[in-house]
Enzyme design. Structure first.
Site, PDB file in Angstrom:
ATOM      1  N   ASP A   1       0.823  -1.203   0.000  1.00  0.00           N
ATOM      2  CA  ASP A   1       0.000   0.000   0.000  1.00  0.00           C
ATOM      3  C   ASP A   1       0.858   1.255   0.000  1.00  0.00           C
ATOM      4  OD1 ASP A   1      -2.495   1.622   0.434  1.00  0.00           O
ATOM      5  OD2 ASP A   1      -1.406   2.104   2.255  1.00  0.00           O
TER       6      ASP A   1
ATOM      7  N   LYS B   1      -4.499  -1.441   5.769  1.00  0.00           N
ATOM      8  CA  LYS B   1      -3.752  -1.060   6.972  1.00  0.00           C
ATOM      9  C   LYS B   1      -4.571  -1.337   8.237  1.00  0.00           C
ATOM     10  CE  LYS B   1      -2.817   3.219   5.566  1.00  0.00           C
ATOM     11  NZ  LYS B   1      -2.967   3.413   4.122  1.00  0.00           N
TER      12      LYS B   1
ATOM     13  N   ARG C   1      -0.099   6.493  -6.869  1.00  0.00           N
ATOM     14  CA  ARG C   1      -1.403   7.078  -7.176  1.00  0.00           C
ATOM     15  C   ARG C   1      -1.359   8.593  -7.084  1.00  0.00           C
ATOM     16  NH1 ARG C   1      -4.477   4.935  -2.647  1.00  0.00           N
ATOM     17  NH2 ARG C   1      -6.125   6.329  -3.353  1.00  0.00           N
TER      18      ARG C   1
END
Length: 426
Positions: A161, A187, A168
């Site tokens: 992530d 998370k 992103r």
């Protein structure tokens, strides 16, 4: 497996298989899939979406890229809260010790601010001596001692992530709801909590500007938590105006302590108590002390002091203050009809309370104190807000951000979202 085949599958609007998802997340984490390839896949996901199965498996693959925390050794149930962020959103600070005072264990992994939204860790780091970085053993020790811990996530928690989040940010794919939801929930699920309450903010100062988009995100995250075996509920809450009266790190800590002392702004108290009740109910702990009582009898404040002390902080220490202040006054007599959360957050950021890049420092004393809220009657020349900064040179840019961010008119012109807009369960 081949990265191009995975990209083409999603580009053409088809579902990714479990094998494709597992491979691409693992390969990207290891550096086998290049950034430009994952960028193309992220854009295909943004444009074509994902099914519930795809998002759940994508989330689980990101969790498997790192470690998963285990709190089974604690003598009670864990429950946590996540906010999508906003302006003046200091709720985590009084909320974690409040829930601890009512019998829950709160392992709260938090982040730092970026842009106009504040970060919980930045706020707490304004307390002299307080430490954000703890080992798993230290986290467990603080939880045993205080019932709540607020700290930074370790490097081993969902590393896929962390890598994808940065990508992103520079490829125009931040808004993809499957990727937002899986980022947050990977998370939170890896954090190991048994129950989770999501505070999804709506309005100009939030990531989600409309109720419909916020509801879509909240529903997706609730489904992810439920599918992973975490009892999850979401509230949609207002962020069209700032939350409370303090915006800025040390200023928000002071306001949080006021709440724990039985005072504080009405909206902050209301939302803190509502979220605490949701967290306790989600963990099956709603038969004990009520949060409102814990604020009145001092037990929530006691839990706060234990938590801060256990992380090296001095709960009695004076907090940093900005060197300079400036008053913003009402230009006319009437009713404050609008106080735009984004404009206030941007002004606080320009005063030094926030950062532009992750490595930038913040000014702990910088920020804004609001002396009037939407719906309040004001007189010409009356203080609307006080700006705090370390250098007077910052005031002009902050005032520019506030230009058009507030309006004075008549009582009938006030149009605000309800503080709690909706509640979403699976």
């Amino acid at each position: 497996m081949d990265a191009i085949d995975v990209i083409v599958t999603k580009r053409d609007g088809r579902e990714l298989s479990t094998a494709q998802i597992d491979w691409v997340i693992d390969a990207y984490t290891r550096g086998v899939v290049a950034d430009e390839q994952m960028s193309a896949l992220a854009m295909a996901i943004l444009l074509n979406g994902m099914t519930r199965r795809e998002i759940a498996e994508w989330t689980q693959a990101m969790i498997r890229s790192g470690t998963r925390m285990d709190w089974s050794g604690l003598p009670g149930r864990t429950t946590d809260k996540h906010s999508t962020g906003g302006v003046g959103d200091k709720i985590t600070l009084p909320l974690a010790p409040l829930v601890a005072a009512c019998g829950g264990y709160v392992p709260q992994l938090s982040g730092r601010g970026l842009g106009h939204t504040g970060g919980t860790l930045d706020k707490l780091e304004s307390i002299p001596g307080w430490r954000a970085s703890l080992s798993s053993e230290e986290m467990l020790g603080v939880l045993r001692e205080a019932g709540a811990v607020i700290c930074a996530a370790g490097e081993g928690l969902a590393p896929a992530d962390k890598k994808l989040y940065a990508l992103r940010d520079v490829t125009g794919t931040v808004e993809a709801i499957p990727l937002i939801a899986s980022s947050i929930m990977s998370k939170k699920i890896a954090e190991g909590t048994g129950a989770l309450v999501l505070d999804v903010k709506v309005g100009s100062g939030a990531f989600m500007k409309t109720v419909d988009r916020a509801r879509e995100l909240a529903t997706t995250m609730v489904e992810l938590g439920t599918d992973a075996g975490v009892n999850t509920v979401a509230l949609l809450t207002a962020m069209d105006r700032p939350l409370g009266r303090a915006v800025g790190n040390a200023l928000e800590v002071t306001e949080s302590v006021e709440v724990l002392a039985g005072g504080g702004p009405e909206d902050v108290v209301e939302l803190t108590v509502r979220l605490a009740r949701e967290m306790l109910q989600a963990a099956g702990l709603d038969g004990g002390k009520d949060p409102e009582q814990a604020l009145k009898d001092g037990s929530a404040m006691d839990a706060w002091r234990r938590m801060i002390s256990a992380q090296g902080g001095d709960p009695d220490a004076a907090l940093p203050r900005a060197a300079e202040t400036m008053e913003v006054v009402a230009p006319a007599t009437g009713v404050l009809t609008r106080l735009d959360a984004y404009g206030v957050g941007l002004a606080a950021w320009r005063l030094g309370a926030g950062r532009e890049r992750k490595e930038d420092p913040v000014s702990f004393g910088a920020g804004i104190m609001l002396h009037a809220r939407p719906g309040d009657a004001v007189r010409e020349g009356q203080r609307l807000m006080t700006l705090h900064a370390d250098e007077t040179a910052r005031f002009d840019r902050a005032l520019a951000a506030l230009d058009g961010a507030y309006a004075i008119g008549e009582a009938g012109e006030v149009d605000l979202l309800p503080l709690v807009i909706d509640r979403i369960r699976a």
